[in-house]
Each structure stands twice: as C-alpha cells, then as structure tokens.
Design an enzyme around this catalytic site. Structure first.
Site, short mmCIF file in Angstrom:
data_model
loop_
_atom_site.label_atom_id
_atom_site.label_comp_id
_atom_site.label_asym_id
_atom_site.label_seq_id
_atom_site.Cartn_x
_atom_site.Cartn_y
_atom_site.Cartn_z
N LYS A 9 -11.00 3.08 -2.87
CA LYS A 9 -9.94 3.92 -3.41
C LYS A 9 -9.96 3.94 -4.94
O LYS A 9 -10.62 3.10 -5.57
CB LYS A 9 -8.58 3.43 -2.89
CG LYS A 9 -8.44 3.57 -1.37
CD LYS A 9 -7.02 3.26 -0.93
CE LYS A 9 -6.87 3.38 0.57
NZ LYS A 9 -5.48 3.17 1.00
N TYR A 49 -4.73 12.18 5.56
CA TYR A 49 -3.52 11.39 5.82
C TYR A 49 -2.52 12.14 6.70
O TYR A 49 -1.32 11.82 6.67
CB TYR A 49 -2.87 10.98 4.50
CG TYR A 49 -3.61 9.84 3.80
CD1 TYR A 49 -3.89 8.66 4.48
CD2 TYR A 49 -4.00 9.94 2.47
CE1 TYR A 49 -4.55 7.61 3.85
CE2 TYR A 49 -4.67 8.90 1.84
CZ TYR A 49 -4.94 7.73 2.55
OH TYR A 49 -5.59 6.70 1.93
N PHE A 57 6.34 7.97 2.16
CA PHE A 57 5.37 7.73 1.08
C PHE A 57 4.18 8.72 1.11
O PHE A 57 3.22 8.56 0.37
CB PHE A 57 4.86 6.29 1.13
CG PHE A 57 4.25 5.87 2.45
CD1 PHE A 57 2.93 6.17 2.74
CD2 PHE A 57 5.00 5.18 3.39
CE1 PHE A 57 2.36 5.79 3.95
CE2 PHE A 57 4.45 4.80 4.61
CZ PHE A 57 3.12 5.10 4.88
N ARG A 85 -12.80 -3.53 9.62
CA ARG A 85 -11.35 -3.67 9.40
C ARG A 85 -10.96 -5.13 9.24
O ARG A 85 -10.07 -5.47 8.45
CB ARG A 85 -10.57 -2.97 10.51
CG ARG A 85 -10.62 -1.45 10.32
CD ARG A 85 -9.90 -0.71 11.38
NE ARG A 85 -8.46 -0.94 11.38
CZ ARG A 85 -7.59 -0.29 10.61
NH1 ARG A 85 -8.00 0.62 9.75
NH2 ARG A 85 -6.30 -0.53 10.70
N THR A 91 -3.27 -4.01 6.01
CA THR A 91 -2.91 -2.96 5.04
C THR A 91 -2.20 -3.49 3.80
O THR A 91 -2.47 -3.07 2.69
CB THR A 91 -2.00 -1.91 5.74
OG1 THR A 91 -2.70 -1.40 6.87
CG2 THR A 91 -1.65 -0.78 4.81
N ARG A 102 -8.99 -6.92 0.82
CA ARG A 102 -7.63 -6.73 0.28
C ARG A 102 -7.01 -8.05 -0.11
O ARG A 102 -6.27 -8.14 -1.10
CB ARG A 102 -6.77 -6.00 1.32
CG ARG A 102 -7.15 -4.53 1.47
CD ARG A 102 -6.52 -3.93 2.68
NE ARG A 102 -6.70 -2.48 2.78
CZ ARG A 102 -6.59 -1.81 3.91
NH1 ARG A 102 -6.29 -2.44 5.04
NH2 ARG A 102 -6.75 -0.50 3.92
N ASN A 112 -4.33 -0.44 -2.25
CA ASN A 112 -4.88 -1.48 -1.37
C ASN A 112 -6.40 -1.41 -1.23
O ASN A 112 -6.98 -1.73 -0.22
CB ASN A 112 -4.16 -1.52 -0.01
CG ASN A 112 -4.43 -0.28 0.82
OD1 ASN A 112 -5.01 0.68 0.35
ND2 ASN A 112 -4.00 -0.32 2.08
N HIS A 115 -10.12 2.06 2.23
CA HIS A 115 -9.70 2.66 3.50
C HIS A 115 -10.82 2.50 4.52
O HIS A 115 -11.99 2.62 4.16
CB HIS A 115 -9.41 4.16 3.34
CG HIS A 115 -9.27 4.86 4.65
ND1 HIS A 115 -8.10 4.89 5.35
CD2 HIS A 115 -10.19 5.50 5.42
CE1 HIS A 115 -8.29 5.53 6.50
NE2 HIS A 115 -9.56 5.91 6.56
N GLU A 126 -12.92 11.65 10.19
CA GLU A 126 -12.99 11.36 8.75
C GLU A 126 -14.40 11.59 8.21
O GLU A 126 -14.57 12.11 7.10
CB GLU A 126 -12.51 9.93 8.49
CG GLU A 126 -11.00 9.80 8.76
CD GLU A 126 -10.49 8.37 8.79
OE1 GLU A 126 -11.30 7.43 8.59
OE2 GLU A 126 -9.28 8.20 9.03
P1 CMP Z 1 -4.84 3.40 4.39
O1 CMP Z 1 -5.64 2.46 5.24
O2 CMP Z 1 -5.57 4.28 3.47
O3 CMP Z 1 -3.94 4.31 5.35
C1 CMP Z 1 -2.65 4.74 5.01
C2 CMP Z 1 -2.21 4.23 3.70
O4 CMP Z 1 -0.85 4.35 3.43
C3 CMP Z 1 -2.45 2.74 3.60
O5 CMP Z 1 -3.83 2.51 3.53
C4 CMP Z 1 -1.64 2.38 2.37
O6 CMP Z 1 -2.40 2.52 1.18
C5 CMP Z 1 -0.57 3.46 2.37
N1 CMP Z 1 0.78 2.91 2.57
C6 CMP Z 1 1.23 2.28 3.65
N2 CMP Z 1 2.53 1.95 3.46
C7 CMP Z 1 2.89 2.43 2.24
C8 CMP Z 1 4.09 2.41 1.47
N3 CMP Z 1 5.20 1.83 1.94
N4 CMP Z 1 4.08 2.98 0.25
C9 CMP Z 1 2.95 3.56 -0.22
N5 CMP Z 1 1.77 3.61 0.45
C10 CMP Z 1 1.76 3.04 1.67
#
Ligand code: CMP
Length: 143
Positions: A9, A49, A57, A85, A91, A102, A112, A115, A126
């Site tokens: 990311k 997404y 969010f 994963r 996450t 992470r 984070n 992905h 994807e």
């Molecule tokens: P990702 O694996 O890319 O898939 C969905 C993303 O949503 C996750 O990683 C986080 O980066 C993001 N995410 C999840 N919860 C929140 C939150 N509360 N606020 C902002 N981003 C979020």
C-alpha cells in the site's frame, strides 16, 4: 497452481518497504508471476473495495489507496492465499503478531502496509482488476 493478489500500500511504498516485503514471499518459496508500481484509479479503488461500500471508512479507504503509488503483485504457490495472509498478520497492525508484516511494520488500521486476497474468488477478481493477461508470466521454478 493457486494464485493471489498482494499489494504494497502507499504507506509502505513511501517508507521504502517494497524490497523487504517481496523478499519475505520469495524466501518463503512463492513464485512472483506479475508485478508493477502503479497508481490506482478512483474506479479501480472503488471496485477493489466494493465489499466495504457501506462501511463508514469506505471513502477514506478509497482516498488512501489512490493517494500514492502502490506495488501490485501476483504470487503463485501451494496454499499461497492462506499462507500469505498468515505472513501479513491480522488487519489491525496493533493486534498483528510480531514476525508478521503488519506486526513488524504497521501501527494503524488504515495504513496497514499490505493487502492480500482472502479467497480464491477474490484473488481471481482482484488479479483481473489490476493485471492484463499478458502481464502475468508463467515460468518454471527450478528450486
Ligand atoms: P485491506 O486488507 O486492504 O481490506 C480492507 C481495508 O479496510 C483494510 O485492509 C484496512 O486497511 C481498512 N480498514 C479496516 N477498518 C478500518 C477502519 N476502521 N478505518 C479505516 N480503514 C479501515
């Protein structure tokens, strides 16, 4: 052979973590069959997404992932979806175990680091969203 879509990311690209992250998957034994540094379009981000469309969010997520270059990758190998994963960690980086990507490099959920697809169906979707067929190279792995 199972394939997955992994993406470094914008936060991790900015911090110079591409090499470190790629090295972990190479050393584990997975095969890199596609990779590119790219800027995700608004439309791609919204599609990527889509399952979070109704979350509070969602807009922040789309804005963040389009805020700078990402490093998009396709990896292949036995159980690559599940194992990658595990290597990424959960996450929320503050809950991710030390030794995971992470857990070692992240602090907050929005930034984070990486992905990874969570199922065969999402990997298919994807990969098609970010790569053309001729950008994926099948080649034999000798070791
Ligand atoms: P990702 O694996 O890319 O898939 C969905 C993303 O949503 C996750 O990683 C986080 O980066 C993001 N995410 C999840 N919860 C929140 C939150 N509360 N606020 C902002 N981003 C979020």
């Amino acid at each position: 052979m199972e394939k997955t879509f992994l993406m470094v990311k914008p936060d991790a690209v900015q911090r110079g973590l591409i090499g470190e992250i790629v090295a972990r998957f190479e050393k584990k034994g997975f095969q890199l069959i596609g990779a590119k540094l790219m800027r995700i379009s608004q439309e791609q981000a919204e599609q990527h997404y889509i399952e979070h469309k109704d979350k509070p969010f969602y807009r922040e997520l789309v804005d963040f992932i389009t805020s700078g270059p990402v490093f998009a990758m396709v990896w292949q190998g036995e159980n690559v979806i599940q194992i990658s994963r595990q290597m990424m960690g959960v996450t929320r980086p503050h809950e991710a175990a030390p030794g995971t990507i992470r857990g070692d490099f992240g602090l907050i959920v929005r930034k984070n680091i990486i992905h990874g697809s969570d199922s065969v169906d999402s990997a298919d979707r994807e990969i098609k969203l970010f790569f053309k067929e001729n950008e994926l190279l099948e080649y034999s792995k000798l070791i």
